[in-house]
Motif scaffolding. Structure first.
Motif, PDB file in Angstrom:
ATOM      1  N   GLU A 171       4.372  -2.918 -10.985  1.00 19.66           N
ATOM      2  CA  GLU A 171       5.669  -2.736 -10.281  1.00 19.66           C
ATOM      3  C   GLU A 171       5.395  -2.870  -8.778  1.00 19.66           C
ATOM      4  OE1 GLU A 171       7.096   0.997 -11.404  1.00 19.66           O
ATOM      5  OE2 GLU A 171       7.499   0.265 -13.701  1.00 19.66           O
ATOM      6  N   LEU A 172       4.193  -2.909  -8.308  1.00 22.55           N
ATOM      7  CA  LEU A 172       4.023  -2.947  -6.808  1.00 22.55           C
ATOM      8  C   LEU A 172       3.620  -4.380  -6.334  1.00 22.55           C
ATOM      9  CD1 LEU A 172       1.857   0.239  -6.756  1.00 22.55           C
ATOM     10  CD2 LEU A 172       4.217   0.103  -6.207  1.00 22.55           C
ATOM     11  N   ASP A 173       3.758  -4.558  -5.092  1.00 17.88           N
ATOM     12  CA  ASP A 173       3.511  -5.765  -4.611  1.00 17.88           C
ATOM     13  C   ASP A 173       2.149  -5.751  -4.108  1.00 17.88           C
ATOM     14  OD1 ASP A 173       3.163  -8.222  -3.290  1.00 17.88           O
ATOM     15  OD2 ASP A 173       4.500  -7.386  -1.394  1.00 17.88           O
ATOM     16  N   THR A 174       1.312  -6.589  -4.772  1.00 25.04           N
ATOM     17  CA  THR A 174      -0.281  -6.468  -4.408  1.00 25.04           C
ATOM     18  C   THR A 174      -0.594  -7.026  -3.070  1.00 25.04           C
ATOM     19  OG1 THR A 174      -0.563  -8.440  -5.782  1.00 25.04           O
ATOM     20  CG2 THR A 174      -0.765  -6.287  -6.497  1.00 25.04           C
ATOM     21  N   GLY A 175       0.355  -7.667  -2.576  1.00 26.10           N
ATOM     22  CA  GLY A 175       0.209  -8.458  -1.315  1.00 26.10           C
ATOM     23  C   GLY A 175       0.552  -7.738  -0.169  1.00 26.10           C
ATOM     24  N   ASP A 176       1.207  -6.130  -0.522  1.00 29.92           N
ATOM     25  CA  ASP A 176       1.517  -5.338   0.563  1.00 29.92           C
ATOM     26  C   ASP A 176       0.291  -4.717   0.933  1.00 29.92           C
ATOM     27  OD1 ASP A 176       2.593  -3.415   2.269  1.00 29.92           O
ATOM     28  OD2 ASP A 176       3.533  -2.465   0.728  1.00 29.92           O
ATOM     29  N   MET A 177       0.147  -4.747   2.443  1.00 32.58           N
ATOM     30  CA  MET A 177      -1.273  -4.098   2.962  1.00 32.58           C
ATOM     31  C   MET A 177      -1.422  -2.361   2.550  1.00 32.58           C
ATOM     32  SD  MET A 177      -3.167  -6.290   4.002  1.00 32.58           S
ATOM     33  CE  MET A 177      -4.520  -5.499   4.763  1.00 32.58           C
ATOM     34  N   VAL A 194      -0.409  -1.078  -0.169  1.00 39.00           N
ATOM     35  CA  VAL A 194      -0.712  -0.988  -1.637  1.00 39.00           C
ATOM     36  C   VAL A 194      -2.269  -1.395  -1.657  1.00 39.00           C
ATOM     37  CG1 VAL A 194      -0.427  -2.179  -3.777  1.00 39.00           C
ATOM     38  CG2 VAL A 194       1.738  -1.504  -2.425  1.00 39.00           C
ATOM     39  N   PHE A 195      -2.789  -2.407  -0.726  1.00 40.67           N
ATOM     40  CA  PHE A 195      -4.079  -2.861  -0.851  1.00 40.67           C
ATOM     41  C   PHE A 195      -4.998  -1.670  -0.490  1.00 40.67           C
ATOM     42  CE2 PHE A 195      -7.738  -4.786   1.476  1.00 40.67           C
ATOM     43  CZ  PHE A 195      -8.007  -5.271   0.427  1.00 40.67           C
ATOM     44  N   TYR A 196      -4.512  -1.092   0.679  1.00 41.36           N
ATOM     45  CA  TYR A 196      -4.988   0.130   1.357  1.00 41.36           C
ATOM     46  C   TYR A 196      -5.434   1.398   0.297  1.00 41.36           C
ATOM     47  CZ  TYR A 196      -6.311   4.356   4.039  1.00 41.36           C
ATOM     48  OH  TYR A 196      -6.976   5.263   4.611  1.00 41.36           O
ATOM     49  N   VAL A 197      -4.334   1.564  -0.376  1.00 38.99           N
ATOM     50  CA  VAL A 197      -4.182   2.576  -1.420  1.00 38.99           C
ATOM     51  C   VAL A 197      -5.271   2.405  -2.571  1.00 38.99           C
ATOM     52  CG1 VAL A 197      -3.140   4.124  -2.912  1.00 38.99           C
ATOM     53  CG2 VAL A 197      -2.210   3.881  -0.611  1.00 38.99           C
ATOM     54  N   THR A 198      -5.050   0.915  -3.109  1.00 41.75           N
ATOM     55  CA  THR A 198      -5.954   0.773  -4.231  1.00 41.75           C
ATOM     56  C   THR A 198      -7.453   0.728  -3.756  1.00 41.75           C
ATOM     57  OG1 THR A 198      -5.833  -1.756  -3.618  1.00 41.75           O
ATOM     58  CG2 THR A 198      -4.255  -0.907  -5.325  1.00 41.75           C
ATOM     59  N   GLY A 199      -7.831   0.468  -2.664  1.00 42.60           N
ATOM     60  CA  GLY A 199      -9.056   0.528  -2.194  1.00 42.60           C
ATOM     61  C   GLY A 199      -9.512   2.012  -2.358  1.00 42.60           C
ATOM     62  N   LEU A 200      -8.529   2.894  -1.643  1.00 45.50           N
ATOM     63  CA  LEU A 200      -8.992   4.237  -1.730  1.00 45.50           C
ATOM     64  C   LEU A 200      -9.079   5.011  -3.259  1.00 45.50           C
ATOM     65  CD1 LEU A 200      -6.601   6.054   0.859  1.00 45.50           C
ATOM     66  CD2 LEU A 200      -8.901   5.934   0.810  1.00 45.50           C
ATOM     67  N   LEU A 201      -8.386   4.290  -4.206  1.00 48.93           N
ATOM     68  CA  LEU A 201      -8.255   4.812  -5.635  1.00 48.93           C
ATOM     69  C   LEU A 201      -9.447   4.018  -6.157  1.00 48.93           C
ATOM     70  CD1 LEU A 201      -4.633   5.224  -6.168  1.00 48.93           C
ATOM     71  CD2 LEU A 201      -6.238   7.115  -5.590  1.00 48.93           C
ATOM     72  N   ASP A 202      -9.899   3.184  -5.731  1.00 52.43           N
ATOM     73  CA  ASP A 202     -10.890   2.278  -6.448  1.00 52.43           C
ATOM     74  C   ASP A 202     -10.476   1.309  -7.564  1.00 52.43           C
ATOM     75  OD1 ASP A 202     -14.274   2.550  -7.752  1.00 52.43           O
ATOM     76  OD2 ASP A 202     -13.404   0.981  -6.635  1.00 52.43           O
ATOM     77  N   ILE A 203      -9.305   1.114  -7.405  1.00 47.80           N
ATOM     78  CA  ILE A 203      -8.633   0.500  -8.709  1.00 47.80           C
ATOM     79  C   ILE A 203      -8.827  -1.131  -8.483  1.00 47.80           C
ATOM     80  CG2 ILE A 203      -6.438  -0.072  -9.692  1.00 47.80           C
ATOM     81  CD1 ILE A 203      -5.366   2.571  -8.673  1.00 47.80           C
TER      82      ILE A 203
END
Length: 104
Positions: free
Chosen positions: A78-84, A86-95
């Motif tokens: 449901e999230l836009d993976t191109g959004d910075m 979202v990208f930052y949070v995925t890095g924090l969460l290591d997803i």
């Protein structure tokens, strides 16, 4: 009769840096050199509880969701993976990009 210069028509000569330095305190520069900060950033160690609280604050401030909501929305696509953000949070969460790896 000698001609005199008209004082209103002469332009003032600009003062060069060399002349300005020689006019200041005994020829020494009055500027001080800024100190460079050569210290290294400290290593911050979190307990698991502190890390979870930090992640919760960061995810909330970046995307306005809790960590659990973000993980569910990311896994559902449901999230836009191109959004910075979202990208930052995925890095924090290591997803990973396919959503298969997430912290617990």
């Amino acid at each position: 009769m000698a001609k005199t210069k008209n004082p209103t028509t002469t332009a003032a000569k600009p003062v060069t840096r060399a002349k300005a330095r020689s006019a200041s305190k005994g020829g020494a520069s009055s500027r001080t050199k800024a100190r460079r900060d050569t210290t290294v950033a400290p290593i911050v160690r979190f307990t698991p509880k502190q890390w979870a609280a930090y992640l919760e604050r960061q995810v909330q401030s970046e995307v306005g969701m809790s960590v659990a909501e973000f993980k569910r929305a990311f896994a559902a696509g449901e999230l836009d993976t191109g959004d910075m953000d979202v990208f930052y949070v995925t890095g924090l969460l290591d997803i990973s990009q396919n959503g298969s790896k997430a912290i617990v």
